[in-house]
Design an enzyme around this catalytic site. Sequence first.
Site, PDB file in Angstrom:
ATOM      1  N   HIS A  18       6.941 -53.547 -31.186  1.00  0.00           N
ATOM      2  CA  HIS A  18       5.779 -53.344 -32.115  1.00  0.00           C
ATOM      3  C   HIS A  18       5.326 -51.889 -32.631  1.00  0.00           C
ATOM      4  O   HIS A  18       4.994 -52.026 -33.821  1.00  0.00           O
ATOM      5  CB  HIS A  18       4.768 -53.949 -31.158  1.00  0.00           C
ATOM      6  CG  HIS A  18       4.820 -55.366 -30.769  1.00  0.00           C
ATOM      7  ND1 HIS A  18       4.374 -55.885 -29.708  1.00  0.00           N
ATOM      8  CD2 HIS A  18       5.572 -56.268 -31.475  1.00  0.00           C
ATOM      9  CE1 HIS A  18       4.772 -57.235 -29.547  1.00  0.00           C
ATOM     10  NE2 HIS A  18       5.456 -57.518 -30.607  1.00  0.00           N
ATOM     11  N   SER A 106       3.575 -60.210 -32.111  1.00  0.00           N
ATOM     12  CA  SER A 106       4.063 -60.132 -33.372  1.00  0.00           C
ATOM     13  C   SER A 106       3.339 -60.780 -34.675  1.00  0.00           C
ATOM     14  O   SER A 106       2.915 -60.091 -35.765  1.00  0.00           O
ATOM     15  CB  SER A 106       5.725 -60.415 -33.584  1.00  0.00           C
ATOM     16  OG  SER A 106       5.908 -61.745 -33.104  1.00  0.00           O
ATOM     17  N   GLU A 124       8.313 -70.863 -34.196  1.00  0.00           N
ATOM     18  CA  GLU A 124       8.233 -70.883 -32.699  1.00  0.00           C
ATOM     19  C   GLU A 124       8.543 -72.215 -32.316  1.00  0.00           C
ATOM     20  O   GLU A 124       8.104 -73.129 -32.563  1.00  0.00           O
ATOM     21  CB  GLU A 124       6.888 -70.568 -32.231  1.00  0.00           C
ATOM     22  CG  GLU A 124       6.693 -70.701 -30.862  1.00  0.00           C
ATOM     23  CD  GLU A 124       7.696 -70.046 -29.914  1.00  0.00           C
ATOM     24  OE1 GLU A 124       7.928 -68.767 -30.040  1.00  0.00           O
ATOM     25  OE2 GLU A 124       8.087 -70.681 -28.737  1.00  0.00           O
ATOM     26  N   GLY A 150      14.030 -70.907 -35.464  1.00  0.00           N
ATOM     27  CA  GLY A 150      13.918 -69.611 -36.599  1.00  0.00           C
ATOM     28  C   GLY A 150      15.379 -69.152 -36.948  1.00  0.00           C
ATOM     29  O   GLY A 150      15.233 -68.835 -38.085  1.00  0.00           O
ATOM     30  N   ASP A 170      13.559 -61.923 -32.904  1.00  0.00           N
ATOM     31  CA  ASP A 170      13.255 -61.289 -31.533  1.00  0.00           C
ATOM     32  C   ASP A 170      13.551 -62.519 -30.652  1.00  0.00           C
ATOM     33  O   ASP A 170      12.740 -63.150 -29.931  1.00  0.00           O
ATOM     34  CB  ASP A 170      11.828 -61.052 -31.580  1.00  0.00           C
ATOM     35  CG  ASP A 170      11.204 -60.389 -30.238  1.00  0.00           C
ATOM     36  OD1 ASP A 170      12.073 -60.001 -29.413  1.00  0.00           O
ATOM     37  OD2 ASP A 170      10.219 -60.645 -29.947  1.00  0.00           O
TER      38      ASP A 170
HETATM   39  C1  LIG Z   1      10.556 -62.520 -27.296  1.00  0.00           C
HETATM   40  S1  LIG Z   1       9.566 -64.038 -27.529  1.00  0.00           S
HETATM   41  C2  LIG Z   1       8.997 -63.631 -28.995  1.00  0.00           C
HETATM   42  C3  LIG Z   1       7.837 -62.601 -28.760  1.00  0.00           C
HETATM   43  C4  LIG Z   1       7.160 -62.162 -30.136  1.00  0.00           C
HETATM   44  N1  LIG Z   1       8.116 -62.032 -31.410  1.00  0.00           N
HETATM   45  C5  LIG Z   1       6.469 -60.771 -30.150  1.00  0.00           C
HETATM   46  O1  LIG Z   1       6.895 -59.751 -30.469  1.00  0.00           O
HETATM   47  O2  LIG Z   1       5.219 -60.934 -29.766  1.00  0.00           O
HETATM   48  C6  LIG Z   1      10.535 -65.231 -28.114  1.00  0.00           C
HETATM   49  C7  LIG Z   1      10.100 -66.628 -28.343  1.00  0.00           C
HETATM   50  O3  LIG Z   1      10.945 -67.234 -29.191  1.00  0.00           O
HETATM   51  C8  LIG Z   1      10.877 -68.605 -28.812  1.00  0.00           C
HETATM   52  N2  LIG Z   1      12.133 -69.535 -29.084  1.00  0.00           N
HETATM   53  C9  LIG Z   1      13.341 -69.648 -28.219  1.00  0.00           C
HETATM   54  N3  LIG Z   1      14.140 -70.075 -29.190  1.00  0.00           N
HETATM   55  C10 LIG Z   1      13.830 -70.172 -30.247  1.00  0.00           C
HETATM   56  C11 LIG Z   1      14.361 -70.438 -31.457  1.00  0.00           C
HETATM   57  N4  LIG Z   1      15.707 -70.829 -31.843  1.00  0.00           N
HETATM   58  N5  LIG Z   1      13.511 -70.541 -32.731  1.00  0.00           N
HETATM   59  C12 LIG Z   1      12.330 -70.282 -32.719  1.00  0.00           C
HETATM   60  N6  LIG Z   1      11.550 -69.726 -31.374  1.00  0.00           N
HETATM   61  C13 LIG Z   1      12.160 -69.784 -30.741  1.00  0.00           C
HETATM   62  C14 LIG Z   1      10.448 -68.478 -27.312  1.00  0.00           C
HETATM   63  O4  LIG Z   1       9.709 -69.709 -26.938  1.00  0.00           O
HETATM   64  C15 LIG Z   1       9.685 -67.384 -27.206  1.00  0.00           C
HETATM   65  O5  LIG Z   1       8.413 -67.633 -27.534  1.00  0.00           O
END
Ligand SMILES: C[S@@+](CC[C@H](N)C(=O)[O-])C[C@H]1O[C@@H](n2cnc3c(N)ncnc32)[C@H](O)[C@@H]1O
Length: 279
Positions: A18, A106, A124, A150, A170
């Site tokens: 962050h 984020s 997400e 994503g 991420d």
């Molecule tokens: C590390 S966390 C994200 C944290 C966030 N970016 C932050 O910095 O606050 C990863 C997230 O990706 C989601 N996720 C897992 N595979 C995914 C995909 N293929 N596409 C989108 N989201 C996904 C998970 O449910 C989780 O909420």
Amino acid sequence: MNYRHGFHAGNFADVLKHLVLCELLRLLTAKDKKLLVLDTHAGTGGYDLSGDLAGRTREAESGILRLWGAPKPGMPDAVARYLAAVAAFDRKFGGGRQLPMHYPGSPRLIRAGLRPGDRFVACELHPQDALALKREFAGDRAIEVREEDGYRAVRSLLPPVERRGLILIDPPFEASDEFERLQRALKHGLRRFATGCYAIWYPIKDEEAVAAFLAGLNGLKCLHVEMHAPPAAPGKLAACGMTVINPPWKFDEAMRQSLPWIANALGGRAGISAPAAAA
Ligand SMILES: C[S@@+](CC[C@H](N)C(=O)[O-])C[C@H]1O[C@@H](n2cnc3c(N)ncnc32)[C@H](O)[C@@H]1O
């Protein structure tokens, strides 16, 4: 899809990620040109540090809460700005105590950094988190929340009409082939949008896998930043990194000032490297 970011909110990995995100947003919005931000793995908008998930692991104690208590004199500007962003989010939920109780994800940090006319797409895949994110930003026309893979959005959204973009990748790294999936998506992204700024988070557990991933970026203009910190509990993550492809001007300088300072405050160490880009 077992991963829930709420268990890890505000840990040292979030601090690194962050800080990088806030600084990239600041530098990329300094130019008077519209920007697209794509958050491929968004999580939710924010997290209650005393809530059920974060309260169980208490990872924030060795991350944001430890940084919060660090002496302010000599604090680099980028760190002060990141802490101000956390404080602003905490205040929204009735903060104002000595330590923050609410930590921004984020999507909230990105939203706070956008200017009128910028565009933000947050993906997400977890149905519960996607729904929470949709509800949180309902009616906000600057942000489009998608319950979508994503990596797929990297293909479908790039290149952006704005011709300028920040892509935050991420992933949860639950799957054993996450680096491969990431590499494939990145290849597609760079083929479509070579000038985009890509910020990619990765855990440092399997050093060979990390080295292979970073070696695959040889020839690109990149800055790799890493943080090694005492683990929140035995067996927990102790090191992570971010690589920023096509970093904006002055980003390198901000990281060289901030990361050693943060590492010192967290009782760890930082690493920064910039491999030679292709001529
Ligand atoms: C590390 S966390 C994200 C944290 C966030 N970016 C932050 O910095 O606050 C990863 C997230 O990706 C989601 N996720 C897992 N595979 C995914 C995909 N293929 N596409 C989108 N989201 C996904 C998970 O449910 C989780 O909420």
